[in-house]
Design an enzyme around this catalytic site. Structure first.
Site, PDB file in Angstrom:
ATOM      1  N   GLY A  38       0.810  -1.216   0.000  1.00  0.00           N
ATOM      2  CA  GLY A  38       0.000   0.000   0.000  1.00  0.00           C
ATOM      3  C   GLY A  38       0.834   1.252   0.000  1.00  0.00           C
ATOM      4  O   GLY A  38       0.347   2.328  -0.346  1.00  0.00           O
ATOM      5  N   GLY A 142       8.525   5.406  -4.874  1.00  0.00           N
ATOM      6  CA  GLY A 142       7.832   6.489  -4.192  1.00  0.00           C
ATOM      7  C   GLY A 142       8.676   7.671  -3.793  1.00  0.00           C
ATOM      8  O   GLY A 142       9.691   7.993  -4.436  1.00  0.00           O
ATOM      9  N   GLY A 179       4.423  25.010   6.126  1.00  0.00           N
ATOM     10  CA  GLY A 179       4.052  24.570   4.786  1.00  0.00           C
ATOM     11  C   GLY A 179       2.561  24.655   4.572  1.00  0.00           C
ATOM     12  O   GLY A 179       1.795  23.948   5.231  1.00  0.00           O
ATOM     13  N   VAL A 182      -0.750  21.051   0.303  1.00  0.00           N
ATOM     14  CA  VAL A 182      -1.817  20.086   0.556  1.00  0.00           C
ATOM     15  C   VAL A 182      -1.703  19.471   1.946  1.00  0.00           C
ATOM     16  O   VAL A 182      -2.681  19.436   2.716  1.00  0.00           O
ATOM     17  CB  VAL A 182      -1.810  18.982  -0.517  1.00  0.00           C
ATOM     18  CG1 VAL A 182      -2.857  17.923  -0.201  1.00  0.00           C
ATOM     19  CG2 VAL A 182      -2.058  19.572  -1.900  1.00  0.00           C
ATOM     20  N   ILE A 183      -0.533  18.969   2.301  1.00  0.00           N
ATOM     21  CA  ILE A 183      -0.356  18.304   3.597  1.00  0.00           C
ATOM     22  C   ILE A 183      -0.635  19.276   4.735  1.00  0.00           C
ATOM     23  O   ILE A 183      -1.351  18.960   5.688  1.00  0.00           O
ATOM     24  CB  ILE A 183       1.062  17.716   3.710  1.00  0.00           C
ATOM     25  CG1 ILE A 183       1.295  16.656   2.638  1.00  0.00           C
ATOM     26  CG2 ILE A 183       1.290  17.120   5.101  1.00  0.00           C
ATOM     27  CD1 ILE A 183       2.733  16.163   2.557  1.00  0.00           C
ATOM     28  N   GLU A 202       3.280  29.720   5.643  1.00  0.00           N
ATOM     29  CA  GLU A 202       3.571  29.483   4.228  1.00  0.00           C
ATOM     30  C   GLU A 202       4.504  30.573   3.711  1.00  0.00           C
ATOM     31  O   GLU A 202       4.277  31.761   3.934  1.00  0.00           O
ATOM     32  CB  GLU A 202       2.275  29.464   3.411  1.00  0.00           C
ATOM     33  CG  GLU A 202       2.447  29.492   1.904  1.00  0.00           C
ATOM     34  CD  GLU A 202       3.325  28.377   1.370  1.00  0.00           C
ATOM     35  OE1 GLU A 202       4.189  28.654   0.510  1.00  0.00           O
ATOM     36  OE2 GLU A 202       3.154  27.223   1.807  1.00  0.00           O
ATOM     37  N   ILE A 268       6.728  20.616   4.239  1.00  0.00           N
ATOM     38  CA  ILE A 268       7.244  21.434   3.141  1.00  0.00           C
ATOM     39  C   ILE A 268       7.148  20.722   1.795  1.00  0.00           C
ATOM     40  O   ILE A 268       7.087  21.351   0.746  1.00  0.00           O
ATOM     41  CB  ILE A 268       8.702  21.857   3.452  1.00  0.00           C
ATOM     42  CG1 ILE A 268       8.699  22.796   4.670  1.00  0.00           C
ATOM     43  CG2 ILE A 268       9.361  22.544   2.278  1.00  0.00           C
ATOM     44  CD1 ILE A 268      10.068  23.205   5.140  1.00  0.00           C
ATOM     45  N   GLY A 269       7.090  19.406   1.813  1.00  0.00           N
ATOM     46  CA  GLY A 269       6.972  18.685   0.545  1.00  0.00           C
ATOM     47  C   GLY A 269       7.644  17.334   0.603  1.00  0.00           C
ATOM     48  O   GLY A 269       8.116  16.891   1.659  1.00  0.00           O
ATOM     49  N   HIS A 441     -31.453  17.686  -8.491  1.00  0.00           N
ATOM     50  CA  HIS A 441     -31.741  18.684  -7.462  1.00  0.00           C
ATOM     51  C   HIS A 441     -32.421  17.982  -6.288  1.00  0.00           C
ATOM     52  O   HIS A 441     -33.276  17.123  -6.482  1.00  0.00           O
ATOM     53  CB  HIS A 441     -32.684  19.759  -8.021  1.00  0.00           C
ATOM     54  CG  HIS A 441     -33.176  20.705  -6.963  1.00  0.00           C
ATOM     55  ND1 HIS A 441     -32.431  21.775  -6.529  1.00  0.00           N
ATOM     56  CD2 HIS A 441     -34.349  20.723  -6.248  1.00  0.00           C
ATOM     57  CE1 HIS A 441     -33.106  22.424  -5.598  1.00  0.00           C
ATOM     58  NE2 HIS A 441     -34.277  21.807  -5.412  1.00  0.00           N
TER      59      HIS A 441
END
Length: 460
Positions: A38, A142, A179, A182-183, A202, A268-269, A441
């Site tokens: 995973g 990864g 950061g 997204v995270i 940020e 941060i990434g 709707h």
């Protein structure tokens, strides 16, 4: 004769998807994983984070339910939330292992190293090394969290998302998140929903700086209403441990300031990970800090392919999975069945954000004649009922061909709606063709019709 026709290294979304596709196409396949199947997504990323976000949303909705008639004392147990997170991952891991077993894919536990073209050595937990041969080798190793060389970033209490997701039975009173990607915004949402004092830092002028500016600006306003302190254009200079907690020293627009938290999350990434994958005498060509691959995912090492975060510019689980399928289909003489040029991306904030394709500004920067249409969901019935804050939908089309080339959604269930815009882009549908669709709707989705109407009016 080789032991395997395909040996996949890494059992994350890209790796196990590729292995399953290869087995379905008749290749004798094995997959090597040194940790849990995973990969990061299932065990230390997407799934655990979304599970925790769901738990915190349940608590937040109930705690703020007075306006809809929900009252009463309420509490949460952080340990039980993390136990729930682990149970979800375990269930999904079991499902993947079952699929691999049913497909007759051999699962090899250990750390793999490509020792030569067509040769892989797998070292088990006990140190035992086993050599395998394979006609083709696919690297799907990864990525890992980035820790920049900021003084104090190695102090106790400073975590990456991997470490945070290991879990704690004790809620944090305060946390500083470095950061605003997204995270960062997803964890800011999680902790703020639980009443934790959150500071989100940020370095760029807006949150989610890679996306449409309005998305980041709108999200910052919503997070501030939830009690989050949002600091943009703020660069971290150093961290230190004080009696009050971890002190983060910042510089914001030429001024120095400090923020303090019980814990600090470094979000941060991530960077491509393939350390130790190749023997010392094998030196694959690189594209910056990623493995360089051609259009068929071949690296410079004969018979070795790479997909996902290890080689791709876009680090998303569904990109890795799509590349895994595409790569194997090409190996078997096909052309691939997925359009890899249309990549949706989702952020599970509150409300959700989902984007695909180009913004109007990006299109014009590329010399593409474009116009956008927009709908704010102030009058959308479902949005009024749930009241998640300001929501909007923005669609982008070429002004010459009228084809849809981008979409930016910020609303409830945006992640479940973005695929119909991706479908429109893959099939080169025009705004007027989207307008012909009847939408139910009451639904969040019906606001798309208003956005398309606004867009077609501008294209007239």
């Amino acid at each position: 004769m080789s032991d395997y026709q395909l040996l996949v290294i890494g059992a994350g979304p890209g790796g196990y998807t590729a292995a399953l596709r290869a087995a379905k196409l008749g290749l004798h396949t094995a997959i090597v994983e040194r940790r849990e199947v995973g990969g990061t997504c299932l065990n230390r990323g997407c799934i655990p984070t979304k599970t925790l976000l769901h738990a915190s949303q349940v608590y937040h909705d109930a705690a703020n339910g007075a306006s809809v008639g929900v009252h009463g004392a309420l509490s949460y147990d952080m340990g039980e939330m993390f136990a729930f997170k682990r149970s979800v991952s375990e269930k999904l891991r079991g499902g993947i292992l079952s699929l691999l077993k049913s497909a007759k894919v051999d699962v090899l536990e250990g750390t793999a190293q490509i020792t030569a073209p067509g040769q892989v050595s797998v070292t088990g937990a006990d140190g035992t090394r086993t050599a395998y041969t394979a006609e083709r080798i696919l690297a799907a190793t990864g990525s890992v969290n980035v820790r920049p060389p900021i003084p104090g970033l190695d102090l106790p209490g400073v975590m990456t998302s991997d470490e945070l997701l290991e879990g704690t039975d004790t809620p944090y009173a305060s946390i500083v998140i470095i950061g605003g990607g997204v995270i960062g915004v997803e964890f800011a949402t999680f902790y703020s929903h639980l009443g934790c004092r959150v500071t989100l830092v940020e370095g760029m002028a807006n949150l989610l700086p890679q996306l449409d500016r309005e998305l980041g600006q709108n999200l910052a306003q919503i997070l501030k209403k939830q009690g989050v302190e949002v600091l943009t254009s703020a660069m971290v200079r150093s961290l230190e441990q004080t009696g009050e907690g971890l002190c983060v020293h910042l510089e914001q627009k030429g001024k120095e300031l400090t923020v303090t938290g019980e814990k600090v999350l470094c979000a941060i990434g991530r960077r491509a990970y393939f350390e130790g994958l190749f023997a010392p005498d094998l030196n694959p060509a690189l594209n910056g800090k990623r493995l360089l691959v051609d259009e068929d995912y071949r690296t410079s090492i004969p018979g070795v392919y790479a997909i996902g975060d290890a080689s791709a510019a876009v680090q998303l689980a569904h990109v890795a999975a799509a590349q895994g399928t595409d790569c194997v289909e090409r190996m078997c003489g096909g052309k691939g069945s997925t359009d890899l040029n249309v990549i949706p991306s989702c952020i599970y904030s509150a409300p959700e954000i989902a984007v695909v394709g180009l913004t109007e500004a990006e299109a014009k920067e590329q010399g593409i004649p474009a116009v956008s249409g927009k709908c704010t969901l102030f009058s959308n019935a479902r949005t009024i009922i749930e009241d998640p804050g300001r929501c909007f939908m923005k669609l982008v089309a070429r002004s010459d061909t009228r084809e849809i080339i981008g979409a930016q959604l910020m609303c409830q269930h945006a992640s479940d709606m973005i695929s119909q815009l991706s479908t429109a882009m893959v099939n080169h549908l025009t705004a007027r063709q989207l307008l012909s669709v009847m939408r139910p709707h009451p639904s969040f989705e019906e606001a798309l019709s208003e956005a398309v109407e606004n867009l077609t009016a501008k294209l007239a």
